[in-house]
Design a protein around this motif. Structure first.
Motif, PDB file in Angstrom:
ATOM      1  N   LEU A  68       6.475 -79.191  11.236  1.00  0.00           N
ATOM      2  CA  LEU A  68       6.575 -78.702   9.546  1.00  0.00           C
ATOM      3  C   LEU A  68       6.211 -77.280   9.414  1.00  0.00           C
ATOM      4  O   LEU A  68       5.944 -76.487  10.569  1.00  0.00           O
ATOM      5  N   PRO A  69       7.049 -76.816   8.547  1.00  0.00           N
ATOM      6  CA  PRO A  69       8.123 -77.460   7.413  1.00  0.00           C
ATOM      7  C   PRO A  69       9.183 -78.032   8.123  1.00  0.00           C
ATOM      8  O   PRO A  69       9.823 -77.346   9.152  1.00  0.00           O
ATOM      9  N   HIS A  70       9.728 -78.963   7.532  1.00  0.00           N
ATOM     10  CA  HIS A  70      11.043 -79.665   8.066  1.00  0.00           C
ATOM     11  C   HIS A  70      11.953 -79.974   6.719  1.00  0.00           C
ATOM     12  O   HIS A  70      11.420 -80.620   5.750  1.00  0.00           O
ATOM     13  N   LEU A  71      13.453 -79.581   7.309  1.00  0.00           N
ATOM     14  CA  LEU A  71      14.339 -79.975   6.021  1.00  0.00           C
ATOM     15  C   LEU A  71      15.276 -81.006   6.516  1.00  0.00           C
ATOM     16  O   LEU A  71      15.641 -80.818   7.804  1.00  0.00           O
ATOM     17  N   LYS A  72      15.666 -81.904   5.766  1.00  0.00           N
ATOM     18  CA  LYS A  72      16.890 -82.543   6.124  1.00  0.00           C
ATOM     19  C   LYS A  72      17.991 -82.431   4.760  1.00  0.00           C
ATOM     20  O   LYS A  72      17.308 -82.976   3.757  1.00  0.00           O
ATOM     21  N   VAL A  73      19.101 -81.998   5.049  1.00  0.00           N
ATOM     22  CA  VAL A  73      19.790 -81.494   4.126  1.00  0.00           C
ATOM     23  C   VAL A  73      21.132 -82.337   4.178  1.00  0.00           C
ATOM     24  O   VAL A  73      21.808 -82.359   5.335  1.00  0.00           O
ATOM     25  N   PHE A  74      21.921 -83.078   3.249  1.00  0.00           N
ATOM     26  CA  PHE A  74      22.718 -83.609   3.165  1.00  0.00           C
ATOM     27  C   PHE A  74      23.847 -83.002   1.921  1.00  0.00           C
ATOM     28  O   PHE A  74      23.304 -82.805   0.955  1.00  0.00           O
ATOM     29  N   ASP A  75      24.978 -83.045   2.415  1.00  0.00           N
ATOM     30  CA  ASP A  75      25.932 -82.606   1.443  1.00  0.00           C
ATOM     31  C   ASP A  75      26.414 -83.528   0.409  1.00  0.00           C
ATOM     32  O   ASP A  75      25.791 -84.609   0.197  1.00  0.00           O
ATOM     33  N   ALA A  76      27.308 -83.020  -0.484  1.00  0.00           N
ATOM     34  CA  ALA A  76      27.517 -83.877  -1.756  1.00  0.00           C
ATOM     35  C   ALA A  76      28.125 -85.360  -1.415  1.00  0.00           C
ATOM     36  O   ALA A  76      28.060 -86.208  -2.053  1.00  0.00           O
ATOM     37  N   LYS A 105       4.361 -74.139   2.349  1.00  0.00           N
ATOM     38  CA  LYS A 105       3.992 -73.339   0.777  1.00  0.00           C
ATOM     39  C   LYS A 105       4.904 -72.214   0.413  1.00  0.00           C
ATOM     40  O   LYS A 105       5.309 -71.902  -0.625  1.00  0.00           O
ATOM     41  N   ALA A 106       5.318 -71.442   1.517  1.00  0.00           N
ATOM     42  CA  ALA A 106       6.189 -70.296   1.467  1.00  0.00           C
ATOM     43  C   ALA A 106       7.733 -70.880   1.200  1.00  0.00           C
ATOM     44  O   ALA A 106       8.626 -70.041   0.653  1.00  0.00           O
ATOM     45  N   ASP A 141       5.435 -86.152   1.398  1.00  0.00           N
ATOM     46  CA  ASP A 141       4.304 -85.512   1.719  1.00  0.00           C
ATOM     47  C   ASP A 141       3.857 -86.191   3.180  1.00  0.00           C
ATOM     48  O   ASP A 141       3.487 -87.405   3.205  1.00  0.00           O
ATOM     49  N   ALA A 142       3.974 -85.278   4.165  1.00  0.00           N
ATOM     50  CA  ALA A 142       3.697 -85.896   5.655  1.00  0.00           C
ATOM     51  C   ALA A 142       2.319 -86.418   5.755  1.00  0.00           C
ATOM     52  O   ALA A 142       1.946 -87.146   6.746  1.00  0.00           O
ATOM     53  N   VAL A 143       1.364 -85.651   5.107  1.00  0.00           N
ATOM     54  CA  VAL A 143      -0.043 -85.700   5.135  1.00  0.00           C
ATOM     55  C   VAL A 143      -0.607 -85.110   6.530  1.00  0.00           C
ATOM     56  O   VAL A 143      -1.087 -84.050   6.619  1.00  0.00           O
ATOM     57  N   PHE A 147      15.739 -83.002   1.672  1.00  0.00           N
ATOM     58  CA  PHE A 147      14.486 -83.504   1.620  1.00  0.00           C
ATOM     59  C   PHE A 147      13.720 -82.592   2.342  1.00  0.00           C
ATOM     60  O   PHE A 147      13.930 -82.074   3.546  1.00  0.00           O
ATOM     61  N   ASP A 148      12.431 -82.409   1.765  1.00  0.00           N
ATOM     62  CA  ASP A 148      11.523 -81.314   2.067  1.00  0.00           C
ATOM     63  C   ASP A 148      10.226 -81.944   2.693  1.00  0.00           C
ATOM     64  O   ASP A 148       9.484 -82.468   1.844  1.00  0.00           O
ATOM     65  N   PHE A 149       9.973 -81.884   3.780  1.00  0.00           N
ATOM     66  CA  PHE A 149       8.807 -82.605   4.410  1.00  0.00           C
ATOM     67  C   PHE A 149       7.553 -81.536   4.445  1.00  0.00           C
ATOM     68  O   PHE A 149       7.824 -80.366   5.004  1.00  0.00           O
ATOM     69  N   TRP A 150       6.394 -81.639   4.034  1.00  0.00           N
ATOM     70  CA  TRP A 150       5.534 -80.645   3.755  1.00  0.00           C
ATOM     71  C   TRP A 150       4.258 -81.590   4.006  1.00  0.00           C
ATOM     72  O   TRP A 150       3.933 -82.570   4.160  1.00  0.00           O
ATOM     73  N   ALA A 151       3.025 -80.599   4.089  1.00  0.00           N
ATOM     74  CA  ALA A 151       1.732 -81.151   4.189  1.00  0.00           C
ATOM     75  C   ALA A 151       0.641 -79.999   3.603  1.00  0.00           C
ATOM     76  O   ALA A 151       1.077 -78.786   3.878  1.00  0.00           O
ATOM     77  N   GLU A 152      -0.259 -80.337   2.945  1.00  0.00           N
ATOM     78  CA  GLU A 152      -1.098 -79.352   2.348  1.00  0.00           C
ATOM     79  C   GLU A 152      -1.562 -78.374   3.081  1.00  0.00           C
ATOM     80  O   GLU A 152      -1.681 -77.262   2.982  1.00  0.00           O
ATOM     81  N   TRP A 153      -2.039 -78.670   4.517  1.00  0.00           N
ATOM     82  CA  TRP A 153      -2.718 -77.865   5.607  1.00  0.00           C
ATOM     83  C   TRP A 153      -1.475 -76.858   6.148  1.00  0.00           C
ATOM     84  O   TRP A 153      -1.844 -75.882   7.047  1.00  0.00           O
TER      85      TRP A 153
END
Length: 425
Positions: A376-384, A333-334, A356-358, A322-328
């Motif tokens: 931000l950026p922020h990740l939440k990663v869940f395994d299988a 973006k990287a 999109d966190a806005v 789960f990738d949390f992002w915002a345009e600013w």
């Protein structure tokens, strides 16, 4: 003067100025919006006449110039169009429009005064269509937001009664801090200036508005009662005032407001054009983010509307990012192309879901980032199996470690434990 004969007097006048404003804004397209502001004004005046020693006196004949009265009515509405775009981490909005001359304008008070006819100088409107231009820029980082603005109203001709109001200018800056999920506080500084009014082409020198400047400091707070309803209060105090002619003192300005956002047509990808912060370009935010990398052959999808606090449901049998992002957010973006490369190398194992966190006032941020101080950026990663194995924020220059951590998980190396917040403020 009753029983005293002619004496020199001065007048001491108090003005209580109240104004209620109805503001309505609508998003026309992704980048363009339209707004209408309609003011209703109440001006209450009270007058005292004083002798040279400061004692109050009674007039034998009522003054034609000054008296106790209350003036009410609509002011001139303002119709503005707006265009917003993102410039790096800044959101810049330009506005342009005009005022609509429906506010009441008095007859020439100076001509009436010369004729000994009762009059007053309070104008609810200008009697003219006046162009308005403005620009503002806002930048958010963490729970903080900084913004600046400039606004000008030009009066380019006189009305049918010979009145030409002064040009008005305003510039200011505000810094805001979010407190938890509901509250925010701010401080502001505003500089306001107005040029002299004219009557039949001349600037009166014995009364009326001859130009003024005010430097005003303020503090305020906002409270989000619901996701669509908010209330706001601020207190402002002039610290520098310069008025040409009359000696005017303005002790304080109290502002109380409420905002309600509604509507917004749903798009195919479930995005709205506007929100309660007048961001007209949310769809473009998302589209530009999606164009940063080729996602062909990758299990990737966008969750919910911009800023929405959607439930995070891992994809069964896959490692879900789960990738949390915002345009600013430039680091966002990287980060995205690196995540897409990992997912493309392991298409049967990895799914990416983007949120999109806005901005820092959104419901998504309030639910997932603010409570634990994430950035931000922020990740939440869940395994299988659906277990949360990575929860982490990062920043520019430090993305490598986060990317490597995700890559090691996907490639079968021991999964890390849930990480403590890594906050870049």
């Amino acid at each position: 003067m009753a029983g005293r004969g002619p004496i020199d007097i001065v007048h001491d006048q108090d003005l209580l100025i109240s104004e209620a404003r109805l503001n309505v804004g609508v998003g026309i397209t992704r980048r363009f919006g339209l707004s209408l502001m309609v003011p209703f004004r109440i001006v209450d005046t009270s007058i005292r006449f004083l002798d040279s020693d400061g004692g109050q006196v009674m007039l034998v004949q009522p003054s034609t110039h000054h008296r106790n009265e209350t003036v009410t009515g609509l002011g001139d509405p303002m119709l503005l169009g707006s265009s917003s775009l993102a410039l790096g981490s800044w959101r810049v909005t330009a506005r342009g429009g005009f005022t609509i001359p429906i506010g009441h304008t008095e007859e020439d008070p100076f001509a009436l005064g010369d004729a000994g006819i009762t009059h007053q100088h309070i104008q609810l409107g200008t009697g003219t269509v006046n162009p308005v231009l403005g620009v503002e820029a806002v930048r958010s980082w963490g729970a903080w937001r900084f913004g600046g603005f400039g606004l000008s109203q030009q009066v380019v001709y006189e009305g049918s009664k010979g009145y030409q109001a002064g040009d008005r200018y305003a510039v200011g800056a505000v810094i805001q801090r979010r407190l938890g999920t509901k509250w925010s506080v701010r401080g502001s500084v505003d500089a306001l200036a107005e040029t002299a009014e004219r009557w039949n082409g001349s600037v009166p020198t014995d009364d009326g508005n001859q130009g003024r400047f005010d430097l005003i400091f303020g503090v305020g707070a906002s409270f989000a009662m619901t996701s669509t309803l908010g209330v706001d209060v601020s207190l402002k105090r002039p610290v520098v005032t310069h008025a040409v002619g009359g000696q005017l003192s303005m002790p304080a300005i109290l502002e109380v407001g409420a905002s309600w956002s509604f509507g917004g047509a749903s798009k195919a990808h479930h995005h709205d054009d506007d929100d309660d912060h007048d961001h007209d370009d949310h769809d473009d935010h998302h589209d530009e983010h999606a164009e940063h990398a080729d996602t062909t052959g990758v299990d990737i999808a966008d969750l919910g509307k911009p800023g929405e606090a959607v439930d995070l449901v891992p994809v069964a049998g896959k490692i879900t990012i789960f990738d949390f992002w915002a345009e600013w957010c430039q680091p966002c973006k990287a980060l995205e192309p690196a995540l897409v490369d990992i997912a493309r190398a392991h298409p049967a194992q990895v799914a990416i879901r983007r949120i999109d966190a806005v901005d820092w006032d959104s419901a998504a941020v309030a639910r997932y980032l603010t409570p634990k101080g994430y950035n931000l950026p922020h990740l939440k990663v869940f395994d299988a199996s659906g277990k949360l194995v990575i929860e982490k924020s990062s920043e520019a220059g430090k993305l490598g470690a986060l990317i490597e951590e995700v890559r090691n998980l996907v490639e079968g190396k021991p999964a890390p434990t849930v990480q403590a917040p890594s906050v870049a403020r």
